[in-house]
Write an enzyme that holds these catalytic residues in place. Structure first.
Site, short mmCIF file in Angstrom:
data_model
loop_
_atom_site.label_atom_id
_atom_site.label_comp_id
_atom_site.label_asym_id
_atom_site.label_seq_id
_atom_site.Cartn_x
_atom_site.Cartn_y
_atom_site.Cartn_z
N VAL A 210 0.84 -1.21 0.00
CA VAL A 210 0.00 0.00 0.00
C VAL A 210 0.87 1.25 0.00
CG1 VAL A 210 -1.89 1.21 1.14
CG2 VAL A 210 -1.63 -1.25 1.45
N ARG B 41 0.32 5.80 -0.25
CA ARG B 41 -0.67 6.87 -0.23
C ARG B 41 -0.93 7.39 -1.64
NH1 ARG B 41 -1.92 8.39 5.00
NH2 ARG B 41 -0.10 7.85 6.25
N VAL C 64 10.89 -0.27 18.78
CA VAL C 64 11.90 0.24 19.71
C VAL C 64 13.29 -0.18 19.25
CG1 VAL C 64 12.71 0.25 22.11
CG2 VAL C 64 10.27 0.03 21.64
N ILE D 291 17.68 -3.92 17.01
CA ILE D 291 18.02 -4.62 18.26
C ILE D 291 16.81 -5.41 18.75
CG2 ILE D 291 18.87 -4.37 20.62
CD1 ILE D 291 19.86 -1.55 19.86
N GLU E 10 15.76 15.23 11.53
CA GLU E 10 14.74 15.78 10.65
C GLU E 10 14.93 17.28 10.51
OE1 GLU E 10 12.11 13.80 9.56
OE2 GLU E 10 12.58 12.02 10.74
N ASP F 116 10.32 11.17 21.20
CA ASP F 116 10.51 9.89 20.52
C ASP F 116 10.99 8.84 21.52
OD1 ASP F 116 11.19 8.23 17.96
OD2 ASP F 116 13.05 8.27 19.11
N LYS G 184 9.19 5.11 23.12
CA LYS G 184 9.86 3.80 23.18
C LYS G 184 9.96 3.29 24.61
CE LYS G 184 12.52 5.03 19.05
NZ LYS G 184 13.76 5.72 18.62
N GLY H 143 17.08 3.32 10.41
CA GLY H 143 17.53 2.89 9.09
C GLY H 143 16.60 1.84 8.54
#
Lengths: 414, 414
Positions: free
Chosen positions: A33, A35, A118, A122, A176, A187, A191, A288
């Site tokens: 999917v 947008r 999170v 890892i 950003e 952020d 987490k 990433g």
């Protein structure tokens, strides 16, 4: 099918055989999917749609993977997927920070995977839920925002200001253009709330906990840390005492010997202290496309697997045709410690032998030995094969000037 | 029912409610086995026998946990347990180094757990098998023998010889009276072979791989490492190229910035590089009754769990009655950065405020500010509550001498 979705698709294709062996079945992407359907590049070998409903209502689809971002819309998608008896996987930490208990309730026995929400690649969710399951968790301390860790590392190592480090991070794509969500600690808070749910079953929202970012940090604070033996990190901290759990995000001075304080750059790490296991630490890339996709696919494998996963994790063989490399063919750089008589021409004899075996010297140190007639030669080589270094060592050992069996230690550069 | 077995029994009892919530059922020890029944202390609340057969043939027993050591006898126990349709859990790395493929074959769909066989409490088996399942593993580098890591750390930090460090390790219980199995690299080799099986499906025996211990290391080698920016560690290394896997145990020089080289003392760590996830690292206690028991119980929980483990890892609530601690009650040590006018009596005003809030000063630094009329005060406090430091900060901010809003950063000492 954004950055992470594309990574998931590519890895599922490239590592298809390995993943099928681990999952016990083939994983097939039925549909993706986006947008804006007009923007799709022609790189996927499965249909792309902009109608999410067509996935949620397709009875052939077993697992819905949500990698969209936002809170309200993904929560609706999750609910519909679960109502339609599909397993649900998400990397969406903001949605989970608000709706994780709602989802657990709605899911019933349907699996929900959120390893990717999170600390990227890892496997900290599985570690807390499974690997450390015997433990009362006494504390969690996490470097769970790579942007902040990069900025603080740059300030420490290059002496730059917060603003300069932030600009550098933006240039490198680590921050950003509006960085407030990362550098404000929000952020990391999302987490931490997810981790605290697994460790403590505690229900809290971002609004309920202490959140401070790193915008006030200056070089004076970094210098204080150096002066008094601290590392300065943005930490997410969860700690339990008898009656309560404290949850907080803030810049923190840590003693220099604390393992988590040694984690630099964009890397993430989570230190978990359990009442049985003591301290454990989990380290890796926190963001990433590929690292996050690694976590998403680990959830897919777990859901696809039949109950009894085979002992070594695969039924059919993986990494077919892979043979054990003969010891003689192993390559390494080497360090040699050679005790020789202290007389002219000694070094020439050693270097001639190394030359014969095409071994080139990287660094060289000569010292007086405790035995006055002898010297200690300490040298390191560039990369060569084990067979060449062993031949050279034997030749050096056979020299009359050599006083003890030479010692070789391997050097690992990567 | 030796050291690890007793830890397993104690933790299953102490953390009973938590473990039942995670497993979805109660875990009950039906019977324990010892070699010498006359030596058993009266500390267990379940029957103890010296007849292992009575366990292997008991149809009420679902899981057999083997923590005995040796190779031949435990392998016979494993086979009988599996033939009798029981799940099998072992911490026995020597047996697995020789019989892991035999066991996988015999087991069929019966689960075998061996998380405790490598690196004690670190959930590295589950990480390789589940968390990193999407990845082709490019390399594994492990500090998987705590005895050797302790000795090498002592040699580096205290400048002592190998022999002195070994004696110290023996005195502290970190090394056996016959230490050859550890310091010769054989213990690490067993563990590496187990990890390589999961990562690569490669079958090899200890005799097939390169094994070198640390007995030849001297202070000269440690000094070379310091001089050229290396850390010296005993590593287990598994590396894959297109056609082959190399497996080796040897002392290794690592660049100082390599995360795994920063792991000191008796601690273990395993660095795993995957083609999607990049480098991950798993750190924790590699030995000890409780840490090893933590791994054994994680296997018990995994086997006991029904297929669909609930999203957050438990169905009934865990850590009942645990509340979120109000921010004002959180305790910490604090660092304060205060910019004040440079005039007499300034420090007295600040310390008076801290005294009123019962906050005591740990360290103190005063610097000239860039603004010539001002000083920068950098101070750290002993532990106090968040509410007291916030009150003090407000009072300090209201002083006429204070030139900027004071900055506070928390210090985490444990």
């Amino acid at each position: 099918m954004g950055v992470v979705g594309s990574s998931v698709a590519r890895i599922l294709k490239n590592n298809q055989e390995l993943i099928a062996a681990r999952a016990g079945c083939n994983i097939i992407i039925k549909k993706g999917v986006v947008r804006n359907i007009s923007k799709v590049r022609d790189i996927f070998d499965f249909p792309i749609t902009n109608e999410v409903e067509s996935i949620l209502e397709d009875p052939e689809i077993d697992i819905v993977v949500e990698l969209a971002g936002g809170i309200k819309e993904p929560f609706e998608i999750a609910k519909k997927a679960l109502y339609n008896s599909k397993a649900f996987i998400t990397a969406n930490k903001a949605m989970l920070a608000y709706h994780r208990y709602d989802l657990q309730k709605i899911a019933g026995d349907l699996p929900i995977g959120f390893e990717a929400s999170v600390a990227g690649g890892i496997p900290i969710i599985k570690a807390l839920r499974d690997g450390l399951g015997a433990n009362h968790i006494l504390s969690i301390c996490g470097i769970i925002n790579g942007t902040c860790n990069y900025i603080l590392t740059q300030m420490k190592e290059c002496g730059v200001s917060f603003e300069e480090a932030l600009k550098e991070a933006q240039k490198l794509g680590y921050a950003e253009s509006d960085p407030s969500f990362d550098i404000g600690g929000f952020d990391a808070a999302h987490k931490l709330l997810i981790l605290a749910s697994i460790a403590y079953g505690i229900d809290a929202k971002p609004e309920d906990i202490l959140i401070e970012g790193i915008t006030n940090i200056t070089q004076e604070d970094i210098e204080f840390a150096k002066e008094f033996g601290y590392n300065l990190k943005l930490l997410g901290i969860a700690k339990k005492d008898k009656e309560s759990v404290e949850l907080r995000i803030h810049p923190t001075f840590l003693p220099q010997q604390a393992m988590i304080g040694k984690v630099d750059g964009v890397m993430n790490a989570i230190s978990v202290v359990g009442d049985s296991v003591g301290e454990t630490l989990f380290y890796g890339a926190g963001a990433g496309g590929d690292a996050t996709a690694s976590a998403v696919i680990s959830d897919i494998i777990e859901i696809a697997r039949t109950k009894s996963s085979p002992m070594l994790g695969f039924k059919t063989s993986i990494e077919k045709n892979l043979k054990l490399k003969p010891i003689a063919e192993i390559q390494s750089a080497y360090y040699l410690r050679i005790i020789v008589l202290d007389k002219p021409g000694v070094l020439a004899q050693i270097t001639t032998i190394l030359g014969e075996e095409e071994i080139s010297i990287d660094t060289f140190l000569q010292r007086k030995s405790n035995n006055k007639n002898c010297s200690v030669l300490l040298l390191s080589t560039h990369i060569c094969t084990e067979s060449k270094i062993q031949t050279a060592l034997e030749k050096i050992n056979n020299l009359e000037i050599t006083q003890e069996k030479p010692i070789m230690i391997r050097i690992e550069k990567n």
